[in-house]
Design a protein around this motif. Structure first.
Motif, PDB file in Angstrom:
ATOM      1  N   ASP A   1       0.825  -1.212   0.000  1.00  0.00           N
ATOM      2  CA  ASP A   1       0.000   0.000   0.000  1.00  0.00           C
ATOM      3  C   ASP A   1       0.857   1.258   0.000  1.00  0.00           C
ATOM      4  OD1 ASP A   1      -2.613  -0.746  -0.254  1.00  0.00           O
ATOM      5  OD2 ASP A   1      -2.966  -1.000   1.881  1.00  0.00           O
ATOM      6  N   GLN A   2       1.908   1.258   0.839  1.00  0.00           N
ATOM      7  CA  GLN A   2       2.768   2.431   0.916  1.00  0.00           C
ATOM      8  C   GLN A   2       3.830   2.446  -0.183  1.00  0.00           C
ATOM      9  OE1 GLN A   2       4.133   3.734   4.837  1.00  0.00           O
ATOM     10  NE2 GLN A   2       2.775   2.220   5.776  1.00  0.00           N
ATOM     11  N   LEU A   3       4.398   1.281  -0.481  1.00  0.00           N
ATOM     12  CA  LEU A   3       5.484   1.220  -1.462  1.00  0.00           C
ATOM     13  C   LEU A   3       4.998   1.553  -2.863  1.00  0.00           C
ATOM     14  CD1 LEU A   3       7.308  -2.006  -0.217  1.00  0.00           C
ATOM     15  CD2 LEU A   3       8.070   0.359   0.054  1.00  0.00           C
ATOM     16  N   ALA A   4       3.756   1.165  -3.192  1.00  0.00           N
ATOM     17  CA  ALA A   4       3.231   1.398  -4.538  1.00  0.00           C
ATOM     18  C   ALA A   4       3.128   2.885  -4.862  1.00  0.00           C
ATOM     19  CB  ALA A   4       1.867   0.732  -4.689  1.00  0.00           C
ATOM     20  N   ASP A   5       3.017   3.722  -3.838  1.00  0.00           N
ATOM     21  CA  ASP A   5       2.903   5.173  -4.043  1.00  0.00           C
ATOM     22  C   ASP A   5       4.237   5.901  -3.878  1.00  0.00           C
ATOM     23  OD1 ASP A   5       0.145   4.915  -4.427  1.00  0.00           O
ATOM     24  OD2 ASP A   5      -0.255   5.041  -2.275  1.00  0.00           O
ATOM     25  N   GLU A   6       5.304   5.136  -3.686  1.00  0.00           N
ATOM     26  CA  GLU A   6       6.615   5.748  -3.470  1.00  0.00           C
ATOM     27  C   GLU A   6       7.230   6.170  -4.811  1.00  0.00           C
ATOM     28  OE1 GLU A   6       9.846   7.366  -2.297  1.00  0.00           O
ATOM     29  OE2 GLU A   6       8.444   6.634  -0.759  1.00  0.00           O
ATOM     30  N   PRO A   7       7.433   7.462  -5.032  1.00  0.00           N
ATOM     31  CA  PRO A   7       7.930   7.939  -6.340  1.00  0.00           C
ATOM     32  C   PRO A   7       9.331   7.464  -6.678  1.00  0.00           C
ATOM     33  CG  PRO A   7       7.880   9.733  -4.724  1.00  0.00           C
ATOM     34  CD  PRO A   7       7.172   8.572  -4.097  1.00  0.00           C
ATOM     35  N   SER A   8      10.133   7.115  -5.664  1.00  0.00           N
ATOM     36  CA  SER A   8      11.517   6.702  -5.937  1.00  0.00           C
ATOM     37  C   SER A   8      11.616   5.261  -6.425  1.00  0.00           C
ATOM     38  CB  SER A   8      12.376   6.864  -4.673  1.00  0.00           C
ATOM     39  OG  SER A   8      11.933   5.982  -3.657  1.00  0.00           O
ATOM     40  N   LEU A   9      10.495   4.523  -6.363  1.00  0.00           N
ATOM     41  CA  LEU A   9      10.504   3.115  -6.770  1.00  0.00           C
ATOM     42  C   LEU A   9       9.616   2.909  -7.988  1.00  0.00           C
ATOM     43  CD1 LEU A   9      10.103   1.387  -3.279  1.00  0.00           C
ATOM     44  CD2 LEU A   9      12.236   1.737  -4.541  1.00  0.00           C
ATOM     45  N   SER A  10      10.083   2.095  -8.909  1.00  0.00           N
ATOM     46  CA  SER A  10       9.277   1.705 -10.060  1.00  0.00           C
ATOM     47  C   SER A  10       9.438   0.201 -10.242  1.00  0.00           C
ATOM     48  CB  SER A  10       9.729   2.454 -11.312  1.00  0.00           C
ATOM     49  OG  SER A  10       8.983   2.028 -12.430  1.00  0.00           O
ATOM     50  N   ILE A  11       8.746  -0.544  -9.393  1.00  0.00           N
ATOM     51  CA  ILE A  11       8.912  -1.992  -9.388  1.00  0.00           C
ATOM     52  C   ILE A  11       7.550  -2.693  -9.331  1.00  0.00           C
ATOM     53  CG2 ILE A  11      11.186  -1.907  -8.279  1.00  0.00           C
ATOM     54  CD1 ILE A  11       9.945  -2.525  -5.645  1.00  0.00           C
ATOM     55  N   SER A  12       7.555  -3.968  -9.680  1.00  0.00           N
ATOM     56  CA  SER A  12       6.355  -4.796  -9.566  1.00  0.00           C
ATOM     57  C   SER A  12       6.361  -5.505  -8.226  1.00  0.00           C
ATOM     58  CB  SER A  12       6.320  -5.831 -10.699  1.00  0.00           C
ATOM     59  OG  SER A  12       6.312  -5.215 -11.953  1.00  0.00           O
TER      60      SER A  12
END
Length: 454
Positions: free
Chosen positions: A119-130
């Protein structure tokens, strides 16, 4: 660019071991793998196995994830559930760790107990991962818990029917799920709300073993929208994970298919009265046995001696008859189950145990004691792997007497039809990993999805 994936295991050996096996499987397919190890661990067993694993797999990177400890004033709170909560509450510490890895991470595999992190990681702009979830239970139980946030269990009738899924017996649902205030239940529901944001759910099961449920989960006709269910079991065994253990020499001296292996997992503690009934039942059955005995709930070093647990009389008769062997140290279960002397497995129905028995084609007697184990036992029995005496109930509901145990162990070891059916399960488990086998294909599919993200 090299495909780089990270894994975040959860607490407890039952959660850790599947994550390590998945990590080794991905690494064997030319993925660069980093394991985020939550520190401090709950038990010494976890620390020891992590150290052993990384020593044996130097190509897999370790990155310690120091979580903010969660303390409870309630002595009855499960320390593993508290660690699940601590991992989720420390999720804000993950982005810098993941961003520091090179080459960049294309996917993160999270244990289902830490799924809320998405929930939190999916909205993190520094990450672009599945994101992928690792399910460590049966497809049968997973299909129930994914719908749990949308169900009202209180007042439910005998059977629960969900769209497109096989009906559930309400009596098989673990009692803890009827308590919305329980820390395990609240954590599970919070985690499941994040399921819709992941790319897939990787599971330690295989299509032949649970075809009806797996097909239903991927049908697109369930009550809620679910991510792709990706069965790649039975997970492959990597002996080096527990390389510091060895098989009891006694086992090598026994005839083929003559020994029943008895083990109720790392977190199941029976009362002394039930332990004695179990011991008496084993002796009365006149079957050879290897019994791994546990007396504490947390998977740590045992302090209570065998004589105190069994009583001097029972322990003396076990030694005198030389019919069986009782041990208290950690054993490598899958190595034992694949030993030619093993003819049956008396288990609690933990899903790792079910899959390990399936892989070896060992007939199983499941006494479902708690948690997901009634659902697991139901799937095991339906697949033809073994027996499930439903009337024995949950652990502590009643004292299961030695005569009942004797009867079922005798059936387990002497029923030729049961042995033949279990052998068929083992053959199908092997086929799942052959070229064009169902699990082999799905793992290849996962690798291709990971490459597309690079």
């Amino acid at each position: 660019m090299e495909t780089h994936v990270a894994l975040l295991p959860s607490a407890g050996m039952g959660h850790l071991m599947p994550s390590l096996r998945l990590a080794a499987m991905l690494a064997s397919r030319n993925c660069k793998v980093t394991i985020l190890t939550a520190q401090p661990t709950v038990s010494a067993a976890e620390s020891n196995h992590l150290n052993s694993f990384f020593s044996a797999h130097p190509h897999i990177q370790r990155l310690d994830f120091h979580v903010i400890p969660l303390h409870s004033s309630n002595p009855h709170d499960d320390p593993f559930a508290l660690q699940f909560e601590a991992i989720v509450r420390s999720v804000h510490l993950l982005p810098p760790l993941l961003s520091s890895l090179s080459p960049p991470v294309s996917a993160l595999f999270l244990d289902i107990a830490a799924a809320e992190c998405v929930d939190q990681l999916a909205d993190e702009p520094s990450l672009s991962i599945s994101y992928y979830i690792l399910s460590i239970t049966s497809a049968r139980f997973y299909s129930l818990i994914t719908h749990l946030p949308h169900l009202t269990l209180e007042g439910s009738c005998n059977n629960l029917q969900l769209p497109s899924l096989p009906s559930f017996s309400v009596s098989n649902i673990p009692p803890v799920l009827f308590n919305p205030e329980n820390i395990f239940t609240t954590r599970l529901i919070s985690n499941l709300r994040a399921v819709s944001k992941v790319k897939g759910v990787v599971a330690n099961t295989f299509h032949w073993f649970e075809p009806e449920t797996i097909e239903a989960l991927n049908s697109g006709r369930t009550m809620i929208t679910l991510p792709q269910f990706l069965p790649i079991g039975p997970f492959k065994y990597h002996k080096s994970v527990c390389e510091n253990t060895s098989l009891p020499k006694w086992l090598d001296e026994q005839p083929a298919k003559s020994v029943v292996y008895v083990c109720f997992g790392n977190r199941t503690a029976m009362s002394k009265d039930q332990i004695k009934e179990l011991g008496e039942g084993l002796l009365k059955s006149k079957q050879r046995f290897l019994w791994v005995l546990k007396s504490v709930k947390v998977d740590r070093v045992e302090e209570t001696g065998l004589e105190e647990l069994l009583g001097s009389s029972l322990l003396g008769r076990i030694k005198e008859k030389r019919q069986g062997m009782v041990v208290k140290e950690w054993v490598q279960q899958e190595e034992i189950l694949s030993h030619p002397a093993i003819g049956g497995f008396f288990s609690h129905g933990g899903w790792n145990s079910v899959m390990e028995a399936a892989k070896s084609g060992v007939p199983t007697l499941d006494w479902a004691l708690n948690g997901d184990q009634r659902f697991n036992a139901e799937a095991m029995e339906k697949a033809g792997l073994g027996l499930w005496p439903k009337h024995w109930g949950w652990l502590g509901e009643r004292l299961v007497k030695s005569e009942e145990i004797e009867e079922k162990i005798t059936q387990l070891m002497e029923d030729h039809k049961l042995r033949s059916m279990a052998q068929k399960v083992g053959e199908e488990a092997t086929k799942a990993w052959e070229i064009d086998g169902t699990s082999e294909k799905v793992l290849g599919q996962i690798i291709e999805m990971l490459k597309l993200k690079v």
